[in-house]
Design an enzyme around this catalytic site. Structure first.
Site, PDB file in Angstrom:
ATOM      1  N   ARG A  90       1.490  60.591 -14.753  1.00  0.00           N
ATOM      2  CA  ARG A  90       2.932  60.448 -14.810  1.00  0.00           C
ATOM      3  C   ARG A  90       3.267  60.254 -16.459  1.00  0.00           C
ATOM      4  O   ARG A  90       4.349  60.614 -16.894  1.00  0.00           O
ATOM      5  CB  ARG A  90       3.226  59.278 -14.184  1.00  0.00           C
ATOM      6  CG  ARG A  90       4.758  58.635 -14.460  1.00  0.00           C
ATOM      7  CD  ARG A  90       5.166  57.434 -13.525  1.00  0.00           C
ATOM      8  NE  ARG A  90       5.133  57.802 -12.229  1.00  0.00           N
ATOM      9  CZ  ARG A  90       4.976  56.858 -11.484  1.00  0.00           C
ATOM     10  NH1 ARG A  90       4.411  55.570 -11.597  1.00  0.00           N
ATOM     11  NH2 ARG A  90       4.831  57.332 -10.021  1.00  0.00           N
ATOM     12  N   TYR A  91       2.343  59.855 -17.037  1.00  0.00           N
ATOM     13  CA  TYR A  91       2.657  59.527 -18.638  1.00  0.00           C
ATOM     14  C   TYR A  91       1.681  60.490 -19.404  1.00  0.00           C
ATOM     15  O   TYR A  91       0.698  61.016 -19.171  1.00  0.00           O
ATOM     16  CB  TYR A  91       2.246  57.971 -18.970  1.00  0.00           C
ATOM     17  CG  TYR A  91       3.163  57.038 -18.254  1.00  0.00           C
ATOM     18  CD1 TYR A  91       4.134  56.695 -18.586  1.00  0.00           C
ATOM     19  CD2 TYR A  91       2.499  56.239 -17.327  1.00  0.00           C
ATOM     20  CE1 TYR A  91       5.126  55.942 -17.896  1.00  0.00           C
ATOM     21  CE2 TYR A  91       3.298  55.151 -16.703  1.00  0.00           C
ATOM     22  CZ  TYR A  91       4.677  55.085 -16.972  1.00  0.00           C
ATOM     23  OH  TYR A  91       5.649  54.030 -16.290  1.00  0.00           O
ATOM     24  N   ARG A  94      -2.134  59.025 -20.260  1.00  0.00           N
ATOM     25  CA  ARG A  94      -3.066  58.050 -19.190  1.00  0.00           C
ATOM     26  C   ARG A  94      -2.719  58.440 -18.031  1.00  0.00           C
ATOM     27  O   ARG A  94      -1.739  58.946 -17.546  1.00  0.00           O
ATOM     28  CB  ARG A  94      -2.774  56.535 -19.747  1.00  0.00           C
ATOM     29  CG  ARG A  94      -1.398  56.191 -19.432  1.00  0.00           C
ATOM     30  CD  ARG A  94      -1.129  55.092 -20.292  1.00  0.00           C
ATOM     31  NE  ARG A  94       0.042  54.411 -20.047  1.00  0.00           N
ATOM     32  CZ  ARG A  94       1.419  54.861 -20.817  1.00  0.00           C
ATOM     33  NH1 ARG A  94       1.264  56.094 -21.311  1.00  0.00           N
ATOM     34  NH2 ARG A  94       2.593  54.166 -20.476  1.00  0.00           N
ATOM     35  N   CYS A 103      -9.966  47.974   0.419  1.00  0.00           N
ATOM     36  CA  CYS A 103      -9.621  46.747  -0.414  1.00  0.00           C
ATOM     37  C   CYS A 103     -10.211  45.494   0.035  1.00  0.00           C
ATOM     38  O   CYS A 103     -10.810  45.524   1.190  1.00  0.00           O
ATOM     39  CB  CYS A 103      -8.153  46.577  -0.520  1.00  0.00           C
ATOM     40  SG  CYS A 103      -7.082  47.939  -1.185  1.00  0.00           S
ATOM     41  N   CYS A 107      -2.775  43.660   1.622  1.00  0.00           N
ATOM     42  CA  CYS A 107      -1.782  42.894   1.173  1.00  0.00           C
ATOM     43  C   CYS A 107      -0.536  43.467   1.873  1.00  0.00           C
ATOM     44  O   CYS A 107      -0.430  44.777   1.948  1.00  0.00           O
ATOM     45  CB  CYS A 107      -1.283  42.910  -0.282  1.00  0.00           C
ATOM     46  SG  CYS A 107      -2.639  42.963  -1.406  1.00  0.00           S
ATOM     47  N   CYS A 110       1.965  45.833   0.248  1.00  0.00           N
ATOM     48  CA  CYS A 110       1.343  47.001  -0.620  1.00  0.00           C
ATOM     49  C   CYS A 110       2.309  48.237  -0.449  1.00  0.00           C
ATOM     50  O   CYS A 110       2.740  48.665   0.655  1.00  0.00           O
ATOM     51  CB  CYS A 110      -0.087  47.507   0.155  1.00  0.00           C
ATOM     52  SG  CYS A 110      -0.847  48.831  -0.627  1.00  0.00           S
ATOM     53  N   ARG A 112       1.018  51.066  -1.558  1.00  0.00           N
ATOM     54  CA  ARG A 112       0.152  52.442  -1.032  1.00  0.00           C
ATOM     55  C   ARG A 112      -0.240  52.343   0.093  1.00  0.00           C
ATOM     56  O   ARG A 112      -1.712  52.818   0.266  1.00  0.00           O
ATOM     57  CB  ARG A 112      -1.010  52.467  -2.146  1.00  0.00           C
ATOM     58  CG  ARG A 112      -0.509  53.077  -3.350  1.00  0.00           C
ATOM     59  CD  ARG A 112      -1.689  53.418  -4.339  1.00  0.00           C
ATOM     60  NE  ARG A 112      -1.164  53.347  -5.894  1.00  0.00           N
ATOM     61  CZ  ARG A 112      -1.692  52.883  -6.630  1.00  0.00           C
ATOM     62  NH1 ARG A 112      -3.051  52.248  -6.604  1.00  0.00           N
ATOM     63  NH2 ARG A 112      -1.150  52.633  -7.867  1.00  0.00           N
ATOM     64  N   ASP A 270       8.941  46.739  -4.890  1.00  0.00           N
ATOM     65  CA  ASP A 270       9.216  48.094  -4.653  1.00  0.00           C
ATOM     66  C   ASP A 270      10.059  48.327  -3.260  1.00  0.00           C
ATOM     67  O   ASP A 270       9.722  47.610  -2.404  1.00  0.00           O
ATOM     68  CB  ASP A 270       8.141  48.947  -4.644  1.00  0.00           C
ATOM     69  CG  ASP A 270       7.567  49.246  -6.172  1.00  0.00           C
ATOM     70  OD1 ASP A 270       8.516  49.221  -6.920  1.00  0.00           O
ATOM     71  OD2 ASP A 270       6.197  49.266  -5.903  1.00  0.00           O
ATOM     72  N   ASP A 307       9.552  49.477 -11.232  1.00  0.00           N
ATOM     73  CA  ASP A 307       8.773  50.673 -11.233  1.00  0.00           C
ATOM     74  C   ASP A 307       9.984  51.413 -10.624  1.00  0.00           C
ATOM     75  O   ASP A 307      10.057  51.592  -9.510  1.00  0.00           O
ATOM     76  CB  ASP A 307       7.424  50.754  -9.961  1.00  0.00           C
ATOM     77  CG  ASP A 307       6.396  51.434 -11.090  1.00  0.00           C
ATOM     78  OD1 ASP A 307       6.839  52.668 -11.488  1.00  0.00           O
ATOM     79  OD2 ASP A 307       5.396  51.069 -10.863  1.00  0.00           O
ATOM     80  N   LYS A 314       7.501  52.678 -15.040  1.00  0.00           N
ATOM     81  CA  LYS A 314       7.817  51.263 -15.413  1.00  0.00           C
ATOM     82  C   LYS A 314       8.893  51.214 -16.491  1.00  0.00           C
ATOM     83  O   LYS A 314       8.802  51.879 -17.552  1.00  0.00           O
ATOM     84  CB  LYS A 314       6.813  50.432 -15.622  1.00  0.00           C
ATOM     85  CG  LYS A 314       5.488  50.466 -14.633  1.00  0.00           C
ATOM     86  CD  LYS A 314       4.465  49.938 -15.332  1.00  0.00           C
ATOM     87  CE  LYS A 314       3.179  50.087 -14.233  1.00  0.00           C
ATOM     88  NZ  LYS A 314       2.703  51.403 -14.293  1.00  0.00           N
TER      89      LYS A 314
HETATM   90  C1  PLP Z   1       1.389  51.686 -14.291  1.00  0.00           C
HETATM   91  C2  PLP Z   1       0.841  53.122 -14.395  1.00  0.00           C
HETATM   92  C3  PLP Z   1       0.193  53.555 -15.538  1.00  0.00           C
HETATM   93  C4  PLP Z   1       0.034  52.572 -16.602  1.00  0.00           C
HETATM   94  O1  PLP Z   1       0.919  52.285 -17.382  1.00  0.00           O
HETATM   95  P1  PLP Z   1       0.939  51.177 -18.443  1.00  0.00           P
HETATM   96  O2  PLP Z   1       2.343  50.825 -18.872  1.00  0.00           O
HETATM   97  O3  PLP Z   1       0.039  51.741 -19.336  1.00  0.00           O
HETATM   98  O4  PLP Z   1      -0.120  49.820 -18.090  1.00  0.00           O
HETATM   99  C5  PLP Z   1      -0.104  54.828 -15.472  1.00  0.00           C
HETATM  100  N1  PLP Z   1      -0.152  55.787 -14.727  1.00  0.00           N
HETATM  101  C6  PLP Z   1       0.653  55.414 -13.740  1.00  0.00           C
HETATM  102  C7  PLP Z   1       1.061  56.619 -12.596  1.00  0.00           C
HETATM  103  C8  PLP Z   1       1.121  54.185 -13.232  1.00  0.00           C
HETATM  104  O5  PLP Z   1       1.895  53.748 -12.269  1.00  0.00           O
HETATM  105  S1  SF4 Z   2      -1.789  45.987  -3.104  1.00  0.00           S
HETATM  106 FE1  SF4 Z   2      -2.476  47.609  -1.717  1.00  0.00          FE
HETATM  107  S2  SF4 Z   2      -4.029  48.583  -2.713  1.00  0.00           S
HETATM  108 FE2  SF4 Z   2      -3.624  46.738  -3.956  1.00  0.00          FE
HETATM  109  S3  SF4 Z   2      -5.264  45.553  -3.230  1.00  0.00           S
HETATM  110 FE3  SF4 Z   2      -3.391  45.043  -1.929  1.00  0.00          FE
HETATM  111  S4  SF4 Z   2      -3.704  46.485  -0.200  1.00  0.00           S
HETATM  112 FE4  SF4 Z   2      -5.050  47.004  -1.923  1.00  0.00          FE
END
Ligand code: PLP
Ligand code: SF4
Length: 388
Positions: A90-91, A94, A103, A107, A110, A112, A270, A307, A314
């Protein structure tokens, strides 16, 4: 088998157990199990003090989860920003690298859920194409190992990933995003730390949400990581009934500093499937932030971020400490609401004046307005406001 692996095996996860231990209705428990399975390991379960407490809310399935199944599965559009399986890019410099769907605890909030739980949801077969992508994209200097929880991998497998990443010369830093120090601190073994040490610089971001999660066990885990040379940061999510309270968050941040964990991010929850009952207002978040900044060590003040839904990444939210800003001066209020004036300095390179910032807002809004956008009316209103 290692202790932590045995503890995963001993987790509460069946419908029968949910009915027995937490008094869930059997039909509801079945539906919840189909929606998003439970995994409550004996360590995390032992932190529960009473039904409905902040620990319970985070791990025990709740029938409220079944009320908003219409919400988005992938609110952050991580999948559409995935050039190859397991990578979210996305960035500019990184990426997120998902290495497992498992996991140490599941949670309930979550985001995801679509990726987490079943082994098939993130396939290890695809790791090769992910490594290829990382090798080919020389702009990537920071790789964040995530999942699931990357520390669910065996030491052996985890080391293979670290060493492969370190063989890519443009990757400068490796980050591990893991909840293990909080939910299953027994995972942070001496052997694991000895492995990590070989691949520095390695940063760890963990995820504590409540002061009760700071225990002798989690203290030891965080200290071990720090002693292994990892800067450890914390990402917290504001959740109703868990930590939507300034005193609770301040206590958490202070206790984390004592175990050598710095505040990193504090997120608004979220908009995601099955987690609406955790959401709080933005004002609640701003209020928590205001009770931290200035009132306690800056090391314990996280960046407060949302987010952005739809994949915007973010975005920081900051309470308004600027009362006025023009060419001559900026008028500020501090954490005690005392007012201070700082005289401006004209360096003939002054992009931030009021008139110019209005133009900037106008241009940003105009560039983003589109006829089909659900936010069109909101953006038109902002345009009218700045044009006044
Ligand atoms: C959060 C996130 C990052 C890391 O973001 P930082 O602000 O550098 O900590 C990188 N890629 C994705 C897709 C993210 O959601
Ligand atoms: S938030 Fe989702 S991905 Fe992260 S530890 Fe909890 S269950 Fe696993």
């Amino acid at each position: 088998m290692e202790l932590w692996q045995q503890m995963i095996r001993d987790s509460i996860h069946t419908v029968d157990q949910l009915v027995e231990k937490f008094g869930l209705d059997r039909d509801v428990a079945k539906k919840l199990d189909e929606f998003f399975q439970a995994r409550i390991n004996p360590y995390y379960a032992s932190l529960i003090r009473y039904p409905g407490d902040p620990i319970w809310l985070q791990c025990v399935p709740d029938k409220k989860e079944l009320e908003d199944v219409d919400a988005k599965e992938d609110p952050l559009m991580e999948d559409s920003m995935s050039p190859v399986p397991n990578i979210t890019h996305r960035y500019p410099d990184r990426v997120l690298f998902l290495v497992t769907s498992q996991c140490g605890m599941y949670c309930r909030f979550c985001t995801r859920k679509r990726k987490v739980g079943d082994y098939e949801k993130i396939s290890m077969k695809n790791l090769e194409s992910a490594f290829k992508y990382l090798e080919e994209h020389t702009e990537i200097r920071d790789v964040i190992l995530s999942g699931g929880d990357p520390l669910m991998l065996t030491d052996n497998m985890f080391e293979k990933i670290l060493s492969r990443l370190r063989s890519i010369s443009h990757i400068e830093i490796i980050r591990i995003g893991t909840k293990m120090p909080c939910v299953l601190p027994q995972r942070i073994t001496d052997n694991l730390c000895n492995i990590i040490k070989k691949y520095h610089p390695v940063y760890v971001n963990t995820h504590f949400n409540h002061p009760w999660e700071i225990t002798p066990e989690s203290t030891e885990a965080c200290e071990k990581l720090a002693n292994a040379g990892c800067p450890v940061g914390n990402q917290m999510v504001i959740m109703r009934g868990v930590n939507d309270n300034p005193d609770v968050v301040k206590e958490l941040m202070q206790k984390l500093l004592k175990i050598r964990v710095r505040a990193y991010y504090m997120f608004m929850a979220d908009e995601t499937k099955g987690a609406n009952h955790f959401r709080t207002s933005i004002e609640t978040g701003l209020n928590i932030y205001e009770h931290l900044r200035g009132h306690t060590s800056g090391l314990g003040v996280p960046h407060f971020v949302i987010d952005a839904p739809g994949g915007g990444g973010k975005v920081p939210i900051i309470p308004n400490y600027t009362l006025h800003h023009d060419e001559e001066k900026i008028v500020l209020r501090n954490y005690k609401n005392e007012v201070y004036v700082y005289k401006n300095y004209n360096d003939n390179n002054n992009p931030g004046t009021k008139a110019e910032s209005k133009t900037k807002v106008k241009n940003i809004v105009k560039e983003n307005i589109s006829d089909v956008d659900e936010n069109k009316d909101t953006l038109l209103n902002i345009l009218q406001e700045v044009e006044k």
